[in-house]
Design a protein around this motif. Structure first.
Motif, PDB file in Angstrom:
ATOM      1  N   SER A 523       0.814  -1.218   0.000  1.00 56.78           N
ATOM      2  CA  SER A 523       0.000   0.000   0.000  1.00 56.78           C
ATOM      3  C   SER A 523       0.845   1.264   0.000  1.00 56.78           C
ATOM      4  CB  SER A 523      -0.916   0.004   1.232  1.00 56.78           C
ATOM      5  OG  SER A 523      -0.151  -0.095   2.417  1.00 56.78           O
ATOM      6  N   ASP A 524       2.160   1.146   0.036  1.00 63.11           N
ATOM      7  CA  ASP A 524       3.044   2.311   0.003  1.00 63.11           C
ATOM      8  C   ASP A 524       2.975   2.951  -1.392  1.00 63.11           C
ATOM      9  OD1 ASP A 524       5.569   3.872  -0.305  1.00 63.11           O
ATOM     10  OD2 ASP A 524       5.934   3.139   1.710  1.00 63.11           O
ATOM     11  N   ASP A 525       2.751   4.263  -1.448  1.00 65.37           N
ATOM     12  CA  ASP A 525       2.584   4.939  -2.742  1.00 65.37           C
ATOM     13  C   ASP A 525       3.838   5.683  -3.192  1.00 65.37           C
ATOM     14  OD1 ASP A 525       2.633   7.095  -1.040  1.00 65.37           O
ATOM     15  OD2 ASP A 525       0.552   7.695  -1.363  1.00 65.37           O
ATOM     16  N   SER A 526       4.998   5.377  -2.609  1.00 71.08           N
ATOM     17  CA  SER A 526       6.240   6.084  -2.954  1.00 71.08           C
ATOM     18  C   SER A 526       6.625   5.907  -4.411  1.00 71.08           C
ATOM     19  CB  SER A 526       7.389   5.604  -2.064  1.00 71.08           C
ATOM     20  OG  SER A 526       7.074   5.754  -0.698  1.00 71.08           O
ATOM     21  N   LEU A 527       6.228   4.793  -5.031  1.00 69.43           N
ATOM     22  CA  LEU A 527       6.584   4.539  -6.426  1.00 69.43           C
ATOM     23  C   LEU A 527       6.109   5.669  -7.333  1.00 69.43           C
ATOM     24  CD1 LEU A 527       7.659   2.541  -8.602  1.00 69.43           C
ATOM     25  CD2 LEU A 527       5.342   1.640  -8.744  1.00 69.43           C
ATOM     26  N   VAL A 528       4.951   6.233  -7.044  1.00 66.32           N
ATOM     27  CA  VAL A 528       4.400   7.308  -7.867  1.00 66.32           C
ATOM     28  C   VAL A 528       5.287   8.549  -7.769  1.00 66.32           C
ATOM     29  CG1 VAL A 528       2.412   8.812  -8.222  1.00 66.32           C
ATOM     30  CG2 VAL A 528       2.070   6.409  -7.628  1.00 66.32           C
ATOM     31  N   ASP A 529       5.698   8.913  -6.549  1.00 64.03           N
ATOM     32  CA  ASP A 529       6.585  10.061  -6.378  1.00 64.03           C
ATOM     33  C   ASP A 529       7.919   9.826  -7.077  1.00 64.03           C
ATOM     34  OD1 ASP A 529       5.644  12.179  -3.977  1.00 64.03           O
ATOM     35  OD2 ASP A 529       4.623  10.252  -3.970  1.00 64.03           O
ATOM     36  N   LYS A 552      -2.155   4.140  -5.355  1.00 66.30           N
ATOM     37  CA  LYS A 552      -1.134   4.788  -6.187  1.00 66.30           C
ATOM     38  C   LYS A 552      -1.772   5.675  -7.257  1.00 66.30           C
ATOM     39  CE  LYS A 552       2.178   1.153  -5.274  1.00 66.30           C
ATOM     40  NZ  LYS A 552       1.374   0.652  -4.155  1.00 66.30           N
ATOM     41  N   TYR A 553      -2.886   5.221  -7.843  1.00 66.94           N
ATOM     42  CA  TYR A 553      -3.575   6.086  -8.807  1.00 66.94           C
ATOM     43  C   TYR A 553      -4.090   7.350  -8.113  1.00 66.94           C
ATOM     44  CZ  TYR A 553      -3.447   2.467 -12.417  1.00 66.94           C
ATOM     45  OH  TYR A 553      -3.030   1.556 -13.353  1.00 66.94           O
ATOM     46  N   ASN A 554      -4.586   7.215  -6.900  1.00 65.51           N
ATOM     47  CA  ASN A 554      -5.048   8.392  -6.153  1.00 65.51           C
ATOM     48  C   ASN A 554      -3.899   9.354  -5.869  1.00 65.51           C
ATOM     49  OD1 ASN A 554      -7.716   7.542  -6.070  1.00 65.51           O
ATOM     50  ND2 ASN A 554      -7.505   6.523  -4.103  1.00 65.51           N
ATOM     51  N   ARG A 555      -2.733   8.809  -5.560  1.00 63.93           N
ATOM     52  CA  ARG A 555      -1.561   9.663  -5.327  1.00 63.93           C
ATOM     53  C   ARG A 555      -1.179  10.400  -6.613  1.00 63.93           C
ATOM     54  NH1 ARG A 555       0.991  13.383  -2.837  1.00 63.93           N
ATOM     55  NH2 ARG A 555       3.257  13.349  -3.081  1.00 63.93           N
ATOM     56  N   GLU A 560      -1.012  15.514  -9.760  1.00 64.53           N
ATOM     57  CA  GLU A 560      -1.454  16.294 -10.921  1.00 64.53           C
ATOM     58  C   GLU A 560      -2.148  17.576 -10.466  1.00 64.53           C
ATOM     59  OE1 GLU A 560      -3.891  15.427 -14.999  1.00 64.53           O
ATOM     60  OE2 GLU A 560      -4.933  14.971 -13.135  1.00 64.53           O
ATOM     61  N   GLU A 561      -3.021  17.462  -9.488  1.00 65.81           N
ATOM     62  CA  GLU A 561      -3.744  18.635  -8.982  1.00 65.81           C
ATOM     63  C   GLU A 561      -2.778  19.660  -8.379  1.00 65.81           C
ATOM     64  OE1 GLU A 561      -7.053  19.536  -5.502  1.00 65.81           O
ATOM     65  OE2 GLU A 561      -7.100  17.603  -6.538  1.00 65.81           O
ATOM     66  N   GLU A 562      -1.768  19.169  -7.648  1.00 67.44           N
ATOM     67  CA  GLU A 562      -0.812  20.073  -7.006  1.00 67.44           C
ATOM     68  C   GLU A 562       0.055  20.793  -8.038  1.00 67.44           C
ATOM     69  OE1 GLU A 562       2.912  19.640  -3.877  1.00 67.44           O
ATOM     70  OE2 GLU A 562       1.166  18.338  -3.654  1.00 67.44           O
ATOM     71  N   LEU A 563       0.538  20.059  -9.046  1.00 67.35           N
ATOM     72  CA  LEU A 563       1.376  20.674 -10.073  1.00 67.35           C
ATOM     73  C   LEU A 563       0.585  21.664 -10.923  1.00 67.35           C
ATOM     74  CD1 LEU A 563       3.507  17.621 -11.291  1.00 67.35           C
ATOM     75  CD2 LEU A 563       4.256  19.513  -9.855  1.00 67.35           C
ATOM     76  N   ALA A 564      -0.667  21.309 -11.233  1.00 67.96           N
ATOM     77  CA  ALA A 564      -1.508  22.222 -12.014  1.00 67.96           C
ATOM     78  C   ALA A 564      -1.784  23.503 -11.234  1.00 67.96           C
ATOM     79  CB  ALA A 564      -2.807  21.525 -12.392  1.00 67.96           C
ATOM     80  N   LYS A 565      -2.012  23.368  -9.935  1.00 69.37           N
ATOM     81  CA  LYS A 565      -2.281  24.541  -9.094  1.00 69.37           C
ATOM     82  C   LYS A 565      -1.078  25.478  -9.052  1.00 69.37           C
ATOM     83  CE  LYS A 565      -3.651  25.756  -4.362  1.00 69.37           C
ATOM     84  NZ  LYS A 565      -3.972  25.219  -3.016  1.00 69.37           N
ATOM     85  N   ASN A 566       0.124  24.886  -8.988  1.00 70.10           N
ATOM     86  CA  ASN A 566       1.350  25.685  -8.938  1.00 70.10           C
ATOM     87  C   ASN A 566       1.875  26.056 -10.318  1.00 70.10           C
ATOM     88  OD1 ASN A 566       1.303  25.418  -6.141  1.00 70.10           O
ATOM     89  ND2 ASN A 566       2.561  23.562  -6.176  1.00 70.10           N
ATOM     90  N   ARG A 567       1.147  25.649 -11.367  1.00 66.05           N
ATOM     91  CA  ARG A 567       1.519  25.922 -12.760  1.00 66.05           C
ATOM     92  C   ARG A 567       2.894  25.357 -13.099  1.00 66.05           C
ATOM     93  NH1 ARG A 567      -0.672  32.199 -13.576  1.00 66.05           N
ATOM     94  NH2 ARG A 567      -2.846  31.754 -13.035  1.00 66.05           N
ATOM     95  N   ASN A 568       3.176  24.181 -12.572  1.00 68.55           N
ATOM     96  CA  ASN A 568       4.440  23.492 -12.860  1.00 68.55           C
ATOM     97  C   ASN A 568       4.248  22.278 -13.751  1.00 68.55           C
ATOM     98  OD1 ASN A 568       5.119  24.203  -9.477  1.00 68.55           O
ATOM     99  ND2 ASN A 568       6.154  25.183 -11.191  1.00 68.55           N
ATOM    100  N   LEU A 569       3.048  22.088 -14.297  1.00 67.72           N
ATOM    101  CA  LEU A 569       2.741  20.876 -15.056  1.00 67.72           C
ATOM    102  C   LEU A 569       2.990  21.112 -16.540  1.00 67.72           C
ATOM    103  CD1 LEU A 569       1.658  17.996 -14.872  1.00 67.72           C
ATOM    104  CD2 LEU A 569      -0.644  18.901 -15.136  1.00 67.72           C
ATOM    105  N   ARG A 570       3.822  20.256 -17.142  1.00 65.08           N
ATOM    106  CA  ARG A 570       4.124  20.340 -18.567  1.00 65.08           C
ATOM    107  C   ARG A 570       3.501  19.145 -19.279  1.00 65.08           C
ATOM    108  NH1 ARG A 570       9.395  20.366 -18.360  1.00 65.08           N
ATOM    109  NH2 ARG A 570       9.779  18.217 -18.969  1.00 65.08           N
TER     110      ARG A 570
END
Length: 599
Positions: A523-529, A552-555, A560-570
Motif C-alpha cells: 500500500s506504500d505509494d512512494s513509487l508514484v513520487d 497509487k492512482y489516487n496519489r 497532478e492537482e498540485e502541479l496544475a495549481k502551482n503551474r508546474n505541469l508540462r
C-alpha cells in the motif's frame, strides 16, 4: 555628592521600569518595527533561530515484518530522527516483493517459495534493527548519496561473505566425494577395425537455428530487501525534514539540487485484462492488455475513460449473448477487418492480483476485436481516443526442447517468425503502441530486427531484462537488448541513487523509462513520487481495483492537482524512435503520435 546623585537617578529609573511597563513598551516598539501579533512574531523568531540549530540526524531505524497486498510477508522500515534534541518518528516505507508464486505451481514449489520469502524478510528485519541501525546513526537523512554509499558497501560485504561460505561448502563437498570414490577399473577397449555402433531410432527434431540458452536467474541475496527499504525510507525522511513532497526531493537529487521549472506526469499504463492460462498449457502470447489514455487528456479524464471501457468490457464478458459481432473496417485508423465470428473469451469472475479482470482466449485477434467492440459501444475508437499496450512476457512462452515459442497450444514459431508475426499484428491493429517483452532478452539479434521494423510505429519495451537496477548502473548492456525503453522496478537491493543514475543514463540514450509496480505490491505509494521526480514517461501500476493499486492512482491524481495549481505541469509528448534511420539528423529520428480528435 556625585555618588549620591547617581544612586538617586538609579532608584528613579528602577521605579519607572517596575511592573508591567517593560513588556508593554517592548511590545509597542516591536509592533512599530514588525506589524505582527506577538504569537506570530515569536513564531517567526523561532523559525529564524531554528535555521541555526543543529540539523536533524538519524537516531533509530526500526524494521518489522508486515503483509503486502496479497497477504505475503514483506519489510517495513521506520525512520526516527533527533529533531531539536527530541526523538521523533519521521516516516516509514513498505517494500514490494518482485517474486510471485505461480498459481499452478506444485505444492512442494509453493512451500519452498514461502519458506524462502519468510527467511529473506526475517533476515532483512534483522539487518535493519541491528547492523543498519548502528551504521546510519547520526547521519543526516538529507544526505542520500552518503547513506546509499554506505548501504552499497554493506551489501557488497554481505555478498562476499555469502560467496566465501559457498566456496567453503563446495570444497568440503569435493573432499567428501573424493574420499568416497571407489577404485577405478579400466573399461574394455573397442576391438580394432570395429567402430562403435550409432544409436538407432528417429532423428531428434532440430530447431531451424540454435537459440541462445536462457541466462541463469540473478541470485537474490537473502535479506536484500533491507537495502532497498532503508534507502527509500531515508529519501522519504529527507523530503519530510525539508518540508517538500517526495517527488520534489527526488527531482532535486536527480538535477543536483536545481529544481526543474516544470514537471511532466508519467502516462499510466492501466491493466485492463490479465490473460491467464486456462489449463496446464503455456501462456498464450498475451499476459496483460493495458490501456493508455491520450496525452491531451488530463490524468483524471484519462482514468475516467479507462473506467468506462472497463465497465463495458465487464458487461460484454459476463453477457456474451448481448455482444454484437465486430464491424468491418471503415477506413479509419485503428479499425481492423472482421476475421469472422468467434466465440467470446472465457471470463473468470474474480479480480487478478494485478487489480484487473481475468480472462482466457483462443487468439490475440479475438481479444482485440472484443475490445474494439467495447470501445465502439460507448462511442470511443481505439487508436484515436485510447491506445493499447500488450505485455507478451515472451520468456514464459519458450519451449527449449523445440527451440521455439509456443504462442498457442501446439503452435510454435521461431524467433525470426515472431518478428514477422508482430509486424503483421501492428499493421493490422495500429492502435497498439507498445509491446513489452515481445521476445526473450537472449534473442538480441531478433530484438534489433524488430526495433528496425517496428520502432517508428510502437515502443518495444524490455521488462524481464531490467529487473536488476544495480547491475544496469555498472553495465548498461548487461542482459538488455536493443529496445525503445525499459521497465524499472524498485525491489530488493535497489537504492534511490541507483535509480537516479540509471534513469539519467537512459535519458541520455533517448530511451524511455517506465516505473513498474511489482507483482506483490504494497500500500506504500512512494513509487508514484519516484516516477514523477525521475521524469518517467510511463508508469505501470496494474488495474483500477485492489486497494494497493488504487492508492497509487489516487496519489498520481493528487500530484497532478498540485502541479496544475502551482503551474508546474508540462504536457507529455509521445515519440517513437526510428531505429532503421539512425543516420538521419537528430530532429528526424522520431515520429510523434497523431493527436486524438477532440470535439
Amino acid at each position: 555628592m556625585e555618588a549620591g546623585g547617581r544612586r538617586a537617578r538609579r532608584r528613579e529609573a528602577a521605579e519607572y521600569y517596575r511592573g508591567q511597563q517593560v513588556p508593554e513598551r517592548m511590545e509597542e516598539a516591536l509592533n512599530a518595527l514588525f506589524p505582527l501579533s506577538p504569537g506570530d512574531l515569536y513564531g517567526e523568531l523561532a523559525n529564524y533561530l531554528s535555521k541555526y540549530s543543529k540539523a536533524p540526524v538519524i537516531c533509530k531505524l526500526v524494521g518489522r515484518k508486515v503483509l503486502d497486498g496479497v497477504g505475503q510477508p514483506t519489510l517495513e522500515v521506520e525512520i526516527y530522527c533527533t529533531v531539536k534534541n527530541y526523538e521523533k518518528r519521521i516516516c516509514s516505507t513498505v517494500m514490494s516483493c518482485h517474486s510471485q508464486i505461480p498459481e499452478n505451481a506444485l505444492p512442494e514449489k509453493i512451500e519452498a517459495d514461502e519458506k524462502e520469502r519468510n527467511d529473506t524478510v526475517n533476515t532483512a528485519v534483522e539487518w535493519v534493527n541491528e547492523s543498519l541501525n548502528t551504521m546510519l546513526r547520526d547521519l543526516e537523512p538529507t544526505d542520500q548519496c552518503q547513506v546509499d554509499k554506505m548501504l552499497g558497501e554493506y551489501f557488497t560485504n554481505k555478498v562476499e561473505e555469502k560467496k566465501k561460505i559457498q566456496r567453503q561448502e563446495e570444497e568440503e563437498e569435493e573432499e567428501e566425494a573424493t574420499l568416497a570414490l571407489p577404485p577405478r577399473t579400466p573399461s574394455p577397449a573397442t576391438p580394432p577395425g570395429k567402430k562403435k555402433s550409432a544409436k538407432t531410432g528417429k532423428k531428434s527434431s532440430v530447431a531451424e537455428r540454435p537459440i541462445p540458452p536462457a541466462d541463469p536467474a540473478e541470485p537474490v541475496l537473502c535479506g536484500s530487501l533491507a537495502i532497498g527499504g532503508t534507502s527509500l525510507a531515508i529519501a522519504k525522511a529527507g523530503a519530510t525534514i525539508s518540508h517538500i513532497p517526495l517527488y520534489s526531493h527526488i527531482a532535486l537529487l536527480k538535477h543536483e539540487q536545481e529544481s526543474p521549472e516544470e514537471m511532466t506526469l508519467p502516462l499510466p499504463m492501466v491493466t485492463l485484462l490479465n490473460c491467464e492460462k486456462m489449463s496446464s498449457s503455456k501462456l498464450k502470447l498475451v499476459k496483460e492488455v493495458m490501456l493508455i489514455p491520450p496525452v491531451q487528456l488530463s490524468l483524471k479524464q484519462g482514468i475516467e475513460r479507462v473506467l468506462d471501457i472497463q465497465k463495458e468490457m465487464t458487461r460484454l464478458l459476463e453477457s456474451p449473448g448481448k455482444m454484437p459481432g465486430p464491424q468491418p473496417a471503415d477506413g479509419k485508423k485503428g479499425k481492423a477487418q472482421n476475421s469472422g465470428k468467434k466465440s467470446l473469451p472465457q471470463f473468470l469472475k474474480r479480480i487478478s492480483h494485478l487489480g484487473c479482470l481475468t480472462t482466457g482466449y483462443d487468439d490475440v485477434e479475438q481479444l482485440l476485436l472484443v475490445m474494439q467492440t467495447a470501445c465502439s459501444n460507448i462511442g470511443l475508437e481505439l487508436g484515436t481516443d485510447v491506445y493499447l499496450a500488450i505485455n507478451c512476457a515472451a520468456h514464459e512462452l519458450m519451449d527449449y526442447d523445440k527451440g521455439k515459442y509456443e504462442i498457442l497450444t501446439g503452435t510454435f514459431k521461431s524467433p525470426d517468425e515472431m518478428v514477422a508475426m508482430y509486424g503483421e499484428l501492428i499493421d493490422k491493429f495500429p492502435f497498439i503502441i507498445a509491446l513489452i517483452d515481445p521476445l526473450r532478452k537472449e534473442d538480441r539479434e531478433q530484438w534489433s530486427n524488430i526495433c528496425c521494423a517496428l520502432g517508428s510505429k510502437c515502443y518495444l519495451i524490455a521488462e524481464d531484462a531490467a529487473t536488476c537496477i544495480s547491475k544496469l548502473k555498472t553495465d548498461q548492456t548487461i542482459n538488455t537488448p536493443v529496445c525503445s525503453g525499459v521497465v524499472l522496478k524498485y525491489v530488493n537491493e535497489t537504492k534511490v541513487s541507483d535509480l537516479i543514475e540509471v534513469t539519467g543514463i537512459l535519458d541520455g540514450q533517448r530511451h524511455i523509462t517506465i516505473l513498474g509496480s511489482p507483482d506483490g505490491e504494497s500500500s506504500d505509494d512512494s513509487l508514484v513520487d519516484l516516477a514523477v521526480g525521475l521524469g518517467a514517461r510511463f508508469i505501470k501500476l496494474g488495474g483500477l481495483s485492489r486497494g494497493e493499486r488504487v492508492t497509487k492512482y489516487n496519489r498520481l491524481l493528487a500530484i497532478e492537482e498540485e502541479l496544475a495549481k502551482n503551474r508546474n505541469l508540462r504536457e507529455t509528448k509521445l515519440e517513437f524512435v526510428a531505429f532503421a534511420e539512425e543516420s538521419q539528423p537528430e530532429n528526424q529520428l522520431s515520429d510523434e503520435l497523431p493527436p486524438p480528435e477532440q470535439a
